[in-house]
Design a protein around this motif. Structure first.
Motif, PDB file in Angstrom:
ATOM      1  N   GLY A  16     -27.116  -2.400  10.864  1.00  0.00           N
ATOM      2  CA  GLY A  16     -26.164  -2.410   9.073  1.00  0.00           C
ATOM      3  C   GLY A  16     -25.499  -1.114   8.753  1.00  0.00           C
ATOM      4  O   GLY A  16     -24.413  -1.066   7.986  1.00  0.00           O
ATOM      5  N   GLU A  17     -26.357  -0.141   8.703  1.00  0.00           N
ATOM      6  CA  GLU A  17     -26.433   1.545   8.101  1.00  0.00           C
ATOM      7  C   GLU A  17     -25.400   2.341   9.742  1.00  0.00           C
ATOM      8  O   GLU A  17     -24.037   2.513   9.026  1.00  0.00           O
ATOM      9  CB  GLU A  17     -27.755   2.335   8.043  1.00  0.00           C
ATOM     10  N   TYR A  18     -25.366   2.249  10.796  1.00  0.00           N
ATOM     11  CA  TYR A  18     -25.248   2.492  11.430  1.00  0.00           C
ATOM     12  C   TYR A  18     -23.239   2.261  11.963  1.00  0.00           C
ATOM     13  O   TYR A  18     -22.571   3.261  12.212  1.00  0.00           O
ATOM     14  CB  TYR A  18     -25.473   2.447  13.140  1.00  0.00           C
ATOM     15  N   LEU A  19     -23.332   1.065  12.247  1.00  0.00           N
ATOM     16  CA  LEU A  19     -21.614   0.287  11.340  1.00  0.00           C
ATOM     17  C   LEU A  19     -21.171   0.534  11.280  1.00  0.00           C
ATOM     18  O   LEU A  19     -20.967   0.044  10.186  1.00  0.00           O
ATOM     19  CB  LEU A  19     -21.840  -1.327  12.392  1.00  0.00           C
ATOM     20  N   SER A  20     -20.261   1.647  11.425  1.00  0.00           N
ATOM     21  CA  SER A  20     -19.683   2.407  10.429  1.00  0.00           C
ATOM     22  C   SER A  20     -18.303   1.343  10.163  1.00  0.00           C
ATOM     23  O   SER A  20     -17.641   1.119  11.042  1.00  0.00           O
ATOM     24  CB  SER A  20     -19.493   4.124   9.898  1.00  0.00           C
ATOM     25  N   ALA A  21     -17.588   2.367   9.771  1.00  0.00           N
ATOM     26  CA  ALA A  21     -15.559   2.102   9.711  1.00  0.00           C
ATOM     27  C   ALA A  21     -15.354   2.542  10.626  1.00  0.00           C
ATOM     28  O   ALA A  21     -14.449   2.068  10.959  1.00  0.00           O
ATOM     29  CB  ALA A  21     -14.704   3.101   8.319  1.00  0.00           C
ATOM     30  N   ALA A  22     -15.960   3.342  11.786  1.00  0.00           N
ATOM     31  CA  ALA A  22     -15.106   3.728  12.695  1.00  0.00           C
ATOM     32  C   ALA A  22     -15.437   3.121  14.027  1.00  0.00           C
ATOM     33  O   ALA A  22     -15.111   2.912  14.294  1.00  0.00           O
ATOM     34  CB  ALA A  22     -16.316   5.514  12.962  1.00  0.00           C
ATOM     35  N   SER A  23     -16.866   2.172  13.573  1.00  0.00           N
ATOM     36  CA  SER A  23     -16.714   1.585  14.940  1.00  0.00           C
ATOM     37  C   SER A  23     -16.469  -0.611  14.338  1.00  0.00           C
ATOM     38  O   SER A  23     -15.924  -1.248  15.378  1.00  0.00           O
ATOM     39  CB  SER A  23     -18.432   1.127  14.733  1.00  0.00           C
ATOM     40  N   PHE A  24     -16.470  -0.953  12.868  1.00  0.00           N
ATOM     41  CA  PHE A  24     -16.103  -1.785  12.678  1.00  0.00           C
ATOM     42  C   PHE A  24     -13.638  -1.500  12.639  1.00  0.00           C
ATOM     43  O   PHE A  24     -13.393  -2.590  13.222  1.00  0.00           O
ATOM     44  CB  PHE A  24     -16.116  -1.774  11.453  1.00  0.00           C
ATOM     45  N   LEU A  62     -19.606   0.092   2.939  1.00  0.00           N
ATOM     46  CA  LEU A  62     -20.707   0.368   1.314  1.00  0.00           C
ATOM     47  C   LEU A  62     -21.824   0.777   2.658  1.00  0.00           C
ATOM     48  O   LEU A  62     -22.766   1.777   2.235  1.00  0.00           O
ATOM     49  CB  LEU A  62     -20.906  -0.860   1.033  1.00  0.00           C
ATOM     50  N   SER A  63     -22.333  -0.235   2.969  1.00  0.00           N
ATOM     51  CA  SER A  63     -23.130  -0.004   3.965  1.00  0.00           C
ATOM     52  C   SER A  63     -23.957   1.622   4.579  1.00  0.00           C
ATOM     53  O   SER A  63     -24.911   2.244   4.292  1.00  0.00           O
ATOM     54  CB  SER A  63     -23.872  -0.415   5.110  1.00  0.00           C
ATOM     55  N   THR A  64     -22.172   2.280   5.229  1.00  0.00           N
ATOM     56  CA  THR A  64     -22.607   3.491   5.771  1.00  0.00           C
ATOM     57  C   THR A  64     -23.044   4.574   4.574  1.00  0.00           C
ATOM     58  O   THR A  64     -23.781   5.694   4.671  1.00  0.00           O
ATOM     59  CB  THR A  64     -21.812   3.888   6.542  1.00  0.00           C
ATOM     60  N   SER A  65     -21.887   4.794   3.500  1.00  0.00           N
ATOM     61  CA  SER A  65     -21.888   5.436   2.909  1.00  0.00           C
ATOM     62  C   SER A  65     -23.151   5.152   1.773  1.00  0.00           C
ATOM     63  O   SER A  65     -23.792   6.494   1.919  1.00  0.00           O
ATOM     64  CB  SER A  65     -20.802   5.227   1.381  1.00  0.00           C
ATOM     65  N   SER A  66     -23.790   4.316   1.587  1.00  0.00           N
ATOM     66  CA  SER A  66     -25.008   3.945   0.459  1.00  0.00           C
ATOM     67  C   SER A  66     -26.897   4.803   2.323  1.00  0.00           C
ATOM     68  O   SER A  66     -27.034   5.597   0.901  1.00  0.00           O
ATOM     69  CB  SER A  66     -25.535   2.339   0.460  1.00  0.00           C
ATOM     70  N   VAL A  75     -21.319   3.099  -4.151  1.00  0.00           N
ATOM     71  CA  VAL A  75     -22.313   3.093  -3.583  1.00  0.00           C
ATOM     72  C   VAL A  75     -23.040   3.474  -4.926  1.00  0.00           C
ATOM     73  O   VAL A  75     -24.545   3.452  -4.313  1.00  0.00           O
ATOM     74  CB  VAL A  75     -21.892   4.464  -2.503  1.00  0.00           C
ATOM     75  N   LEU A  76     -22.371   4.937  -5.498  1.00  0.00           N
ATOM     76  CA  LEU A  76     -23.529   4.955  -6.342  1.00  0.00           C
ATOM     77  C   LEU A  76     -24.276   4.328  -7.373  1.00  0.00           C
ATOM     78  O   LEU A  76     -25.254   5.102  -7.657  1.00  0.00           O
ATOM     79  CB  LEU A  76     -22.358   6.043  -7.438  1.00  0.00           C
TER      80      LEU A  76
END
Lengths: 127, 506
Positions: free
Chosen positions: B52-60, B329-333, B163-164
């Motif tokens: 969940g954390e690793y699959l970022s905007a770049a992946s999606f 959200l997941s990658t950023s947090s 995220v904050l």
């Protein structure tokens, strides 16, 4: 957040052990003790474990490089043939075929690494 | 695209993230909870959280966009993202967990016994973290603009705020929960539309793109063989040096669990990465106008309406928008927690505290650092850099591969590594890769060999970092840490041997 600032609520105490699953051994003698106290003998045992794990790691990396990282070179050396029958072959290889191979490689590595550690523990127990 | 449905989808994802974060607030009572979820997360959950954390905007979004633009060569991105985990598994997973380190600076200090090494590692963590956060914000702005017509900064600001809020509230425990759910949200969001898209494509007569140079390998870059290998090197060896990845390993109970977790991650990533390629290929047939208008990263979001159409298409598009926001959200947090942890521990406060066992930096310092961790990349995202999302992420990987990869690999397997050598290698590799990245970000992709060398620096910066670390270490043999034997036992001895747990004794 940290508890005591909240009025009316007693501070919650969490009792956990991060190593609940690790088997604690009762005997404090033998090679285990040697490893723990860094005697010459303990160092020899540890060095052999590290060597076998490193050999396994290098072997797996080499296999990965041979299997996957050689592909651009293959594509480079035979570019024209893809335009004939198999122009979608690189897509299938890179888009689908790679992933089961990576997973199989990882599975094989975990099995071997755990076997190395098991054999090491048995060796230490026997000594 | 229907703005109402999209706003609804984005709201649901944001509110769910905040709600789980608030739930985590009630759960996380101790500082250990706050930082590392008390290290009691099963491999299955932990692997979902890593995915969940690793699959970022770049992946999606990014991979499909790159495939649409440049064809088959771009498939090396997902392959590299996954193979990076195999190398991480083989070279560092179990020893890293056994080191008891929670952050990369922790590892540097524990292994090298040098506050200087710790500080250099901290600066690199923050650099890589910000470089990786930047494309998340760019992607969020783009997504919300396409979905609702809002200006680009709105999406970035929304992600930053959520995220904050969740990081400030819940810390790591709630993040683990959020991340694990978000992997499955993302997989559903990218997989379900593919079924409908492929059905529509088949009833359209299954047209394939007939652009020969797009279909054949090694046509995407100017110096294709060099660039491809450099990219492979950066992605394969960069994964282990990403700051938000390491934290997740600490939440495993022991080294063996760390290995099993990584294996499950390999499977989860492999399944996910089957899908972006489909979007890229269908995009080439149905949405190649996006390339000219410079919005290739939007191909995933645009396809359902073009191919399926009607209410069904709008629903699928809303699902994809939801998945994309889950990715941001997941990658950023995860990144924000890592960057804030390092900022508050190492760079803001002068004292150095051990994370577990000793006094923990105040939660207040952590919160202040979180604000800083999010605001800097948010500001950078407003500068309007014209770079593909996945390209910027690739640059973050290049810096990680040229700095932390040699530190981890040599630190774990080579007992003669000295603090002087490690710092020299980190500065040389990380510095050179960093300079190349800054030039590429500011001046854009150059032409000729210099352009290729700067846009894909890993092929020369990774070897330089390794060589500098080894040579300087060999020239400073008297600086090998005195407790090296003890450290090697801690890193490599199986837990079933029943030694004292590492990380407690010092």
């Amino acid at each position: 957040m940290t508890g005591p600032t909240e009025p009316g609520l007693p501070r919650r105490v969490v009792v956990t052990s991060p190593r609940m699953r690790a088997r604690r051994r009762t005997s404090g003698y033998g090679v285990t003790q040697d490893i723990d106290t860094q005697t010459r003998l303990g160092e020899v045992f540890m060095a052999s474990l590290i060597r076998s794990q490193l050999r396994l790691a290098i072997f797996t990396c080499a296999a990965l490089i041979l299997a996957v990282a050689v592909l651009p070179l293959v594509f480079w050396l035979a570019p024209d043939s893809w335009l004939g029958v198999g122009q979608w072959l690189p897509w299938v290889v890179l888009g689908i075929g790679v992933y089961p191979c990576l997973l199989a490689g990882g599975w094989w590595y975990v099995r071997q690494a755990e076997r190395n550690e098991r054999e090491f523990v048995e060796l230490v127990d026997r000594s | 695209m229907s703005p109402t449905l999209s706003v609804l989808a984005v709201s649901v994802v944001c509110l769910a993230t905040l709600a789980i974060g608030a739930y985590g607030l009630r759960l996380s009572r101790t500082t250990s909870d706050f930082y590392v979820a008390s290290r009691l997360v099963t491999p299955g959950w932990n692997a979902s959280a890593i995915g969940g954390e690793y699959l970022s905007a770049a992946s999606f979004l990014g991979i499909a966009g790159l495939v649409l633009v440049a064809g088959v060569d771009m498939l090396w991105f997902p392959v590299g993202y996954t193979a990076g985990y195999l190398l991480l598994l083989v070279l560092v997973a179990a020893p890293l967990r056994r080191s008891g380190a929670y952050t990369l600076p922790d590892f540097a200090e524990a292994r090298l016994e040098s506050p200087t090494a710790r500080r250099v590692a901290a600066v690199l963590v923050v650099t890589i973290g910000w470089l990786y956060l930047l494309p998340q914000f760019i992607g969020a702005g783009l997504t919300l603009q396409i979905a609702t017509g809002a200006p680009r900064w709105v999406g970035a600001a929304l992600v930053g705020a959520v995220v904050l809020a969740s990081v400030l509230a819940g810390g790591m425990r709630s993040i683990t929960l959020v991340q694990a759910f978000q992997y499955w949200i993302k997989l559903t969001a990218i997989a379900v539309p593919v079924v409908f898209l492929v059905a529509a494509w088949r009833s359209d007569g299954s047209p394939l793109p007939d652009d020969a140079s797009w279909v054949t390998p090694l046509h995407a870059f100017e110096h294709p063989l060099y660039s491809t290998y450099s990219l492979i090197l950066a992605l394969f060896f960069g994964t282990m040096g990403l700051p938000h990845v390491l934290v997740r390993f600490y939440t495993n109970p022991d080294g063996a669990a760390a290995r099993r977790t990584t294996l499950i991650v390999l499977a989860l990533l492999g399944v996910f990465y089957l899908f972006p390629t489909v979007y890229g290929v269908l995009g080439k047939v149905y949405a190649s106008d996006l390339v000219e208008s410079g919005r290739a990263d939007a191909v995933v979001l645009e396809l359902p309406e073009r191919l399926v159409g009607g209410t069904g298409g709008q629903l699928l598009a809303a699902l994809l928008v939801a998945g994309a926001f889950a990715a941001f959200l997941s990658t950023s947090s995860g990144l924000a927690v890592s960057v804030a942890g390092v900022l508050s521990q190492d760079l803001v406060r002068s004292e150095v505290h051990r994370t577990v066992g000793g006094r923990i930096p105040g939660v207040r310092a952590f919160r202040g650092a979180s604000v800083l961790a999010v605001l800097v990349p948010f500001g950078l995202s407003l500068l309007g850099l014209q770079l593909a999302v996945a390209d910027v992420v690739g640059l973050a990987f290049a810096v990680a591969a040229s700095s932390f990869c040699p530190l981890l690999v040599l630190g774990i397997w080579w007992r003669r590594l000295t603090p002087v050598g490690a710092v020299a290698g980190l500065v040389a590799g990380g510095g050179l890769a960093g300079i190349a990245v800054v030039i590429t970000l500011v001046a854009g992709r150059g032409d000729g060999w210099s352009g290729a060398l700067l846009a894909q620096p890993a092929a020369w910066t990774v070897p330089i970092a390794f060589v500098v670390m080894v040579v300087v270490s060999l020239r400073t043999p008297h600086r090998v840490p005195r407790s090296i034997a003890r450290t090697m036992v801690a890193l490599h001895a199986p837990e079933s041997l029943g030694l004292d747990p590492p990380g407690r004794s010092h």
